[in-house]
Design a protein around this motif. Structure first.
Motif, PDB file in Angstrom:
ATOM      1  N   GLY A 208       0.833  -1.195   0.000  1.00 12.37           N
ATOM      2  CA  GLY A 208       0.000   0.000   0.000  1.00 12.37           C
ATOM      3  C   GLY A 208       0.869   1.247   0.000  1.00 12.37           C
ATOM      4  N   MET A 209       0.316   2.359  -0.434  1.00  9.17           N
ATOM      5  CA  MET A 209       1.106   3.583  -0.585  1.00  9.17           C
ATOM      6  C   MET A 209       1.468   4.248   0.738  1.00  9.17           C
ATOM      7  N   SER A 210       0.933   3.784   1.857  1.00  9.36           N
ATOM      8  CA  SER A 210       1.355   4.300   3.157  1.00  9.36           C
ATOM      9  C   SER A 210       2.278   3.320   3.866  1.00  9.36           C
ATOM     10  N   SER A 211       2.730   2.310   3.150  1.00 15.50           N
ATOM     11  CA  SER A 211       3.602   1.295   3.752  1.00 15.50           C
ATOM     12  C   SER A 211       5.048   1.774   3.763  1.00 15.50           C
ATOM     13  N   GLN A 212       5.846   1.112   4.574  1.00 15.24           N
ATOM     14  CA  GLN A 212       7.282   1.389   4.640  1.00 15.24           C
ATOM     15  C   GLN A 212       7.919   1.220   3.259  1.00 15.24           C
TER      16      GLN A 212
ATOM     17  N   GLY B 251      11.974   8.474  -0.196  1.00 16.59           N
ATOM     18  CA  GLY B 251      13.192   8.437   0.608  1.00 16.59           C
ATOM     19  C   GLY B 251      12.997   7.962   2.033  1.00 16.59           C
ATOM     20  N   GLY B 252      11.919   7.295   2.327  1.00 14.77           N
ATOM     21  CA  GLY B 252      11.708   6.750   3.668  1.00 14.77           C
ATOM     22  C   GLY B 252      10.570   7.439   4.391  1.00 14.77           C
ATOM     23  N   VAL B 253      10.312   6.958   5.595  1.00 10.17           N
ATOM     24  CA  VAL B 253       9.240   7.509   6.426  1.00 10.17           C
ATOM     25  C   VAL B 253       9.783   8.744   7.152  1.00 10.17           C
TER      26      VAL B 253
ATOM     27  N   ALA C  54       4.254   7.728  10.562  1.00 12.49           N
ATOM     28  CA  ALA C  54       4.395   6.286  10.799  1.00 12.49           C
ATOM     29  C   ALA C  54       3.902   5.563   9.545  1.00 12.49           C
ATOM     30  N   ALA C  55       4.521   4.454   9.220  1.00  6.40           N
ATOM     31  CA  ALA C  55       4.051   3.628   8.112  1.00  6.40           C
ATOM     32  C   ALA C  55       2.741   2.971   8.545  1.00  6.40           C
TER      33      ALA C  55
END
Length: 84
Positions: free
Chosen positions: A5-9, A17-19, A24-25
């Motif tokens: 999913g697009m809110s995942s890590q 470039g990361g969270v 939060a992921a």
């Protein structure tokens, strides 16, 4: 095949470039077996729709709403991505 999913890590690592420190992921990342070209999946879906039309006596998609009663489902379970 990796699915996320697009809110995942995984998505945030790949696309931004990361969270960020203040976030939060929220999504999941899962590995699914490759099932071949999308053409086969579309054929399966179309076959299911054709069968549905046959079961309810609809000659065209527009007739489905006249020949069926749709209900809203509030909760459902999807085991494709595993249980949490």
């Amino acid at each position: 095949m990796k699915f996320y999913g697009m809110s995942s890590q995984s998505a945030m690592d790949k696309h931004s470039g990361g969270v960020a420190n203040y976030r939060a992921a929220e999504g999941k990342t899962v590995l699914l077996p490759y099932r071949g070209p999308v053409e086969y999946t579309i054929q399966d879906i179309m076959g299911g729709v054709r069968s549905t039309c046959t079961y309810v006596g609809a000659a065209k998609l527009k007739e489905l709403t006249k020949r069926t009663t749709f209900i809203r489902v509030r909760e459902q379970e999807n085991n494709v991505y595993g249980k949490e």
